[in-house]
Design a protein around this motif. Structure first.
Motif, PDB file in Angstrom:
ATOM      1  N   ALA A  88     -16.012  16.276  -1.209  1.00  0.00           N
ATOM      2  CA  ALA A  88     -14.618  16.048  -1.196  1.00  0.00           C
ATOM      3  C   ALA A  88     -14.872  16.149   0.793  1.00  0.00           C
ATOM      4  O   ALA A  88     -14.083  14.804   0.968  1.00  0.00           O
ATOM      5  CB  ALA A  88     -13.299  16.978  -0.910  1.00  0.00           C
ATOM      6  N   ALA A  89     -15.312  16.848   1.356  1.00  0.00           N
ATOM      7  CA  ALA A  89     -15.427  16.669   3.359  1.00  0.00           C
ATOM      8  C   ALA A  89     -16.325  14.892   3.742  1.00  0.00           C
ATOM      9  O   ALA A  89     -15.828  15.163   3.771  1.00  0.00           O
ATOM     10  CB  ALA A  89     -15.855  17.698   3.957  1.00  0.00           C
ATOM     11  N   LEU A  90     -17.037  15.128   2.603  1.00  0.00           N
ATOM     12  CA  LEU A  90     -18.205  14.121   3.268  1.00  0.00           C
ATOM     13  C   LEU A  90     -17.155  12.656   3.187  1.00  0.00           C
ATOM     14  O   LEU A  90     -17.456  11.687   3.538  1.00  0.00           O
ATOM     15  CB  LEU A  90     -19.625  14.294   2.069  1.00  0.00           C
ATOM     16  CG  LEU A  90     -20.257  13.440   2.857  1.00  0.00           C
ATOM     17  CD1 LEU A  90     -21.010  13.382   3.661  1.00  0.00           C
ATOM     18  CD2 LEU A  90     -21.737  13.110   1.127  1.00  0.00           C
ATOM     19  N   ILE A  91     -16.515  12.365   2.039  1.00  0.00           N
ATOM     20  CA  ILE A  91     -16.017  11.570   1.679  1.00  0.00           C
ATOM     21  C   ILE A  91     -14.946  11.145   2.687  1.00  0.00           C
ATOM     22  O   ILE A  91     -14.270  10.045   3.035  1.00  0.00           O
ATOM     23  CB  ILE A  91     -15.217  11.407   0.152  1.00  0.00           C
ATOM     24  CG1 ILE A  91     -16.034  11.171  -1.293  1.00  0.00           C
ATOM     25  CG2 ILE A  91     -13.692  10.505  -0.134  1.00  0.00           C
ATOM     26  CD1 ILE A  91     -15.593  11.283  -2.513  1.00  0.00           C
ATOM     27  N   PHE A  92     -14.119  12.297   3.287  1.00  0.00           N
ATOM     28  CA  PHE A  92     -12.966  11.841   4.038  1.00  0.00           C
ATOM     29  C   PHE A  92     -13.940  12.153   5.815  1.00  0.00           C
ATOM     30  O   PHE A  92     -13.446  10.945   6.587  1.00  0.00           O
ATOM     31  CB  PHE A  92     -11.989  13.400   4.089  1.00  0.00           C
ATOM     32  CG  PHE A  92     -11.238  13.819   3.123  1.00  0.00           C
ATOM     33  CD1 PHE A  92     -10.424  12.435   2.787  1.00  0.00           C
ATOM     34  CD2 PHE A  92     -11.298  14.930   2.014  1.00  0.00           C
ATOM     35  CE1 PHE A  92      -9.445  12.546   1.331  1.00  0.00           C
ATOM     36  CE2 PHE A  92     -10.451  14.805   0.919  1.00  0.00           C
ATOM     37  CZ  PHE A  92      -9.415  13.566   0.438  1.00  0.00           C
ATOM     38  N   VAL A  93     -14.823  12.660   5.386  1.00  0.00           N
ATOM     39  CA  VAL A  93     -15.914  12.071   6.355  1.00  0.00           C
ATOM     40  C   VAL A  93     -16.070  10.925   6.747  1.00  0.00           C
ATOM     41  O   VAL A  93     -15.768   9.963   7.465  1.00  0.00           O
ATOM     42  CB  VAL A  93     -16.991  12.939   6.820  1.00  0.00           C
ATOM     43  CG1 VAL A  93     -17.863  12.254   8.193  1.00  0.00           C
ATOM     44  CG2 VAL A  93     -16.138  14.224   7.055  1.00  0.00           C
ATOM     45  N   ILE A  94     -16.223   9.920   5.849  1.00  0.00           N
ATOM     46  CA  ILE A  94     -17.085   8.872   5.582  1.00  0.00           C
ATOM     47  C   ILE A  94     -15.494   7.806   5.972  1.00  0.00           C
ATOM     48  O   ILE A  94     -15.639   6.438   6.237  1.00  0.00           O
ATOM     49  CB  ILE A  94     -17.681   8.291   3.926  1.00  0.00           C
ATOM     50  CG1 ILE A  94     -18.800   8.566   3.984  1.00  0.00           C
ATOM     51  CG2 ILE A  94     -17.728   6.850   4.346  1.00  0.00           C
ATOM     52  CD1 ILE A  94     -18.997   8.702   2.767  1.00  0.00           C
ATOM     53  N   ALA A  95     -14.361   8.207   5.178  1.00  0.00           N
ATOM     54  CA  ALA A  95     -13.471   7.542   5.259  1.00  0.00           C
ATOM     55  C   ALA A  95     -12.572   7.133   6.630  1.00  0.00           C
ATOM     56  O   ALA A  95     -12.294   5.972   7.268  1.00  0.00           O
ATOM     57  CB  ALA A  95     -12.594   7.741   4.356  1.00  0.00           C
ATOM     58  N   SER A  96     -13.014   9.104   7.096  1.00  0.00           N
ATOM     59  CA  SER A  96     -12.444   8.987   9.184  1.00  0.00           C
ATOM     60  C   SER A  96     -13.546   7.932   9.397  1.00  0.00           C
ATOM     61  O   SER A  96     -12.855   7.613  10.904  1.00  0.00           O
ATOM     62  CB  SER A  96     -12.428  10.362   9.490  1.00  0.00           C
ATOM     63  OG  SER A  96     -13.595  10.345   8.794  1.00  0.00           O
ATOM     64  N   THR A  97     -14.897   8.408   9.259  1.00  0.00           N
ATOM     65  CA  THR A  97     -16.212   6.910   9.817  1.00  0.00           C
ATOM     66  C   THR A  97     -15.433   5.804  10.133  1.00  0.00           C
ATOM     67  O   THR A  97     -15.697   5.613  10.915  1.00  0.00           O
ATOM     68  CB  THR A  97     -17.186   7.478   8.976  1.00  0.00           C
ATOM     69  OG1 THR A  97     -17.361   8.383   9.217  1.00  0.00           O
ATOM     70  CG2 THR A  97     -17.621   6.780  10.205  1.00  0.00           C
ATOM     71  N   LEU A  98     -14.746   5.457   9.151  1.00  0.00           N
ATOM     72  CA  LEU A  98     -14.053   4.214   8.719  1.00  0.00           C
ATOM     73  C   LEU A  98     -13.823   4.012  10.060  1.00  0.00           C
ATOM     74  O   LEU A  98     -13.827   2.403  10.691  1.00  0.00           O
ATOM     75  CB  LEU A  98     -13.512   3.525   8.145  1.00  0.00           C
ATOM     76  CG  LEU A  98     -14.453   3.098   6.590  1.00  0.00           C
ATOM     77  CD1 LEU A  98     -13.769   2.912   5.577  1.00  0.00           C
ATOM     78  CD2 LEU A  98     -15.281   2.750   6.436  1.00  0.00           C
ATOM     79  N   GLU A 152     -11.443  -1.008  -6.555  1.00  0.00           N
ATOM     80  CA  GLU A 152     -11.142  -2.607  -4.985  1.00  0.00           C
ATOM     81  C   GLU A 152     -11.374  -1.659  -3.716  1.00  0.00           C
ATOM     82  O   GLU A 152     -11.669  -1.895  -2.508  1.00  0.00           O
ATOM     83  CB  GLU A 152     -10.202  -2.803  -5.083  1.00  0.00           C
ATOM     84  CG  GLU A 152     -10.369  -3.746  -6.154  1.00  0.00           C
ATOM     85  CD  GLU A 152     -11.278  -4.945  -7.217  1.00  0.00           C
ATOM     86  OE1 GLU A 152     -11.794  -5.380  -5.765  1.00  0.00           O
ATOM     87  OE2 GLU A 152     -11.898  -4.433  -7.760  1.00  0.00           O
ATOM     88  N   SER A 153     -10.717  -0.696  -3.706  1.00  0.00           N
ATOM     89  CA  SER A 153     -10.707  -0.125  -2.043  1.00  0.00           C
ATOM     90  C   SER A 153     -11.929   0.938  -1.964  1.00  0.00           C
ATOM     91  O   SER A 153     -12.333   1.048  -0.770  1.00  0.00           O
ATOM     92  CB  SER A 153      -9.407   0.641  -2.187  1.00  0.00           C
ATOM     93  OG  SER A 153      -8.694   0.552  -2.117  1.00  0.00           O
ATOM     94  N   ALA A 154     -12.039   0.970  -3.079  1.00  0.00           N
ATOM     95  CA  ALA A 154     -13.955   1.861  -2.714  1.00  0.00           C
ATOM     96  C   ALA A 154     -15.259   0.873  -2.358  1.00  0.00           C
ATOM     97  O   ALA A 154     -15.268   1.068  -1.564  1.00  0.00           O
ATOM     98  CB  ALA A 154     -13.981   2.621  -3.624  1.00  0.00           C
ATOM     99  N   LYS A 155     -14.521  -0.634  -2.982  1.00  0.00           N
ATOM    100  CA  LYS A 155     -15.708  -1.423  -2.962  1.00  0.00           C
ATOM    101  C   LYS A 155     -16.089  -1.985  -1.891  1.00  0.00           C
ATOM    102  O   LYS A 155     -16.429  -3.037  -0.948  1.00  0.00           O
ATOM    103  CB  LYS A 155     -15.465  -2.862  -3.548  1.00  0.00           C
ATOM    104  CG  LYS A 155     -15.540  -2.235  -5.191  1.00  0.00           C
ATOM    105  CD  LYS A 155     -16.124  -2.861  -6.414  1.00  0.00           C
ATOM    106  CE  LYS A 155     -16.245  -3.603  -7.649  1.00  0.00           C
ATOM    107  NZ  LYS A 155     -15.334  -4.157  -8.388  1.00  0.00           N
ATOM    108  N   LYS A 156     -14.859  -2.445  -1.098  1.00  0.00           N
ATOM    109  CA  LYS A 156     -14.642  -2.618   0.541  1.00  0.00           C
ATOM    110  C   LYS A 156     -14.897  -1.629   1.583  1.00  0.00           C
ATOM    111  O   LYS A 156     -14.914  -2.030   2.277  1.00  0.00           O
ATOM    112  CB  LYS A 156     -12.899  -2.448   0.768  1.00  0.00           C
ATOM    113  CG  LYS A 156     -11.939  -3.552   0.076  1.00  0.00           C
ATOM    114  CD  LYS A 156     -10.653  -3.521   0.349  1.00  0.00           C
ATOM    115  CE  LYS A 156      -9.291  -4.862  -0.322  1.00  0.00           C
ATOM    116  NZ  LYS A 156      -8.490  -4.489  -0.151  1.00  0.00           N
ATOM    117  N   LYS A 167      -6.212   5.254   3.571  1.00  0.00           N
ATOM    118  CA  LYS A 167      -6.467   5.580   4.854  1.00  0.00           C
ATOM    119  C   LYS A 167      -7.378   4.943   6.010  1.00  0.00           C
ATOM    120  O   LYS A 167      -7.238   4.739   7.085  1.00  0.00           O
ATOM    121  CB  LYS A 167      -6.143   6.971   5.182  1.00  0.00           C
ATOM    122  CG  LYS A 167      -4.505   7.125   4.801  1.00  0.00           C
ATOM    123  CD  LYS A 167      -4.518   8.963   5.200  1.00  0.00           C
ATOM    124  CE  LYS A 167      -2.638   8.937   4.483  1.00  0.00           C
ATOM    125  NZ  LYS A 167      -2.756  10.268   5.041  1.00  0.00           N
ATOM    126  N   GLY A 168      -8.707   5.109   5.688  1.00  0.00           N
ATOM    127  CA  GLY A 168      -9.417   4.972   6.448  1.00  0.00           C
ATOM    128  C   GLY A 168     -10.113   3.577   6.315  1.00  0.00           C
ATOM    129  O   GLY A 168     -10.514   2.901   7.540  1.00  0.00           O
TER     130      GLY A 168
END
Length: 130
Positions: A4-14, A59-63, A123-124
């Motif tokens: 889960a932390a990895l997904i949030f890292v990716i989102a914050s990386t955006l 759709e968000s994931a594809k973006k 959010k990202g």
């Protein structure tokens, strides 16, 4: 859970990743980020299929995938299809590149994990104007 932390890292990386400065980044790290993003996209589809999220979450994931794939510098996308397919099966990519079942690895429960991941991705994307 590390996943889960990895997904949030990716989102914050955006939010923090400046495409103009992406060239010259570590190719191994960039590939891991791409594969993890594709895995996250598959996991979001898994969550939608389970009824935990609405279809617009895909759709968000594809973006997010498109944003990461658009990073200049010749990113290695060769493992993306496999990573996304594992996600659609409910398997999360660990930091070591191995895949683990989300059903077993989400201590807060799969539904909570799905909602948290979806929120992090949204959010990202919002933070980078997408």
């Amino acid at each position: 859970m590390k996943n889960a932390a990895l997904i949030f890292v990716i989102a914050s990386t955006l939010n923090s990743f400046n495409l103009a400065h992406a060239e010259g980044q570590d190719p191994v790290a960039m590939k891991k980020m791409y594969d993890a993003t594709r895995n996250s996209s598959g996991l979001i589809t898994y969550c939608v299929d389970k009824g935990f999220l609405k279809a617009d979450s895909t759709e968000s994931a594809k973006k997010m995938v498109a944003y990461v794939a658009g990073i200049p510098g010749g990113m290695d996308t060769s493992g993306g299809d496999k990573s996304e397919a594992y996600g659609r099966e409910g398997k999360v990519m660990e930091q070591d590149g191995q895949y683990k079942s989300l059903e077993i690895g989400a201590p807060q429960g799969v539904e909570a994990w799905c909602k948290g991941a979806d929120e992090g991705i949204r959010k990202g994307l919002e933070s980078v104007g997408l």
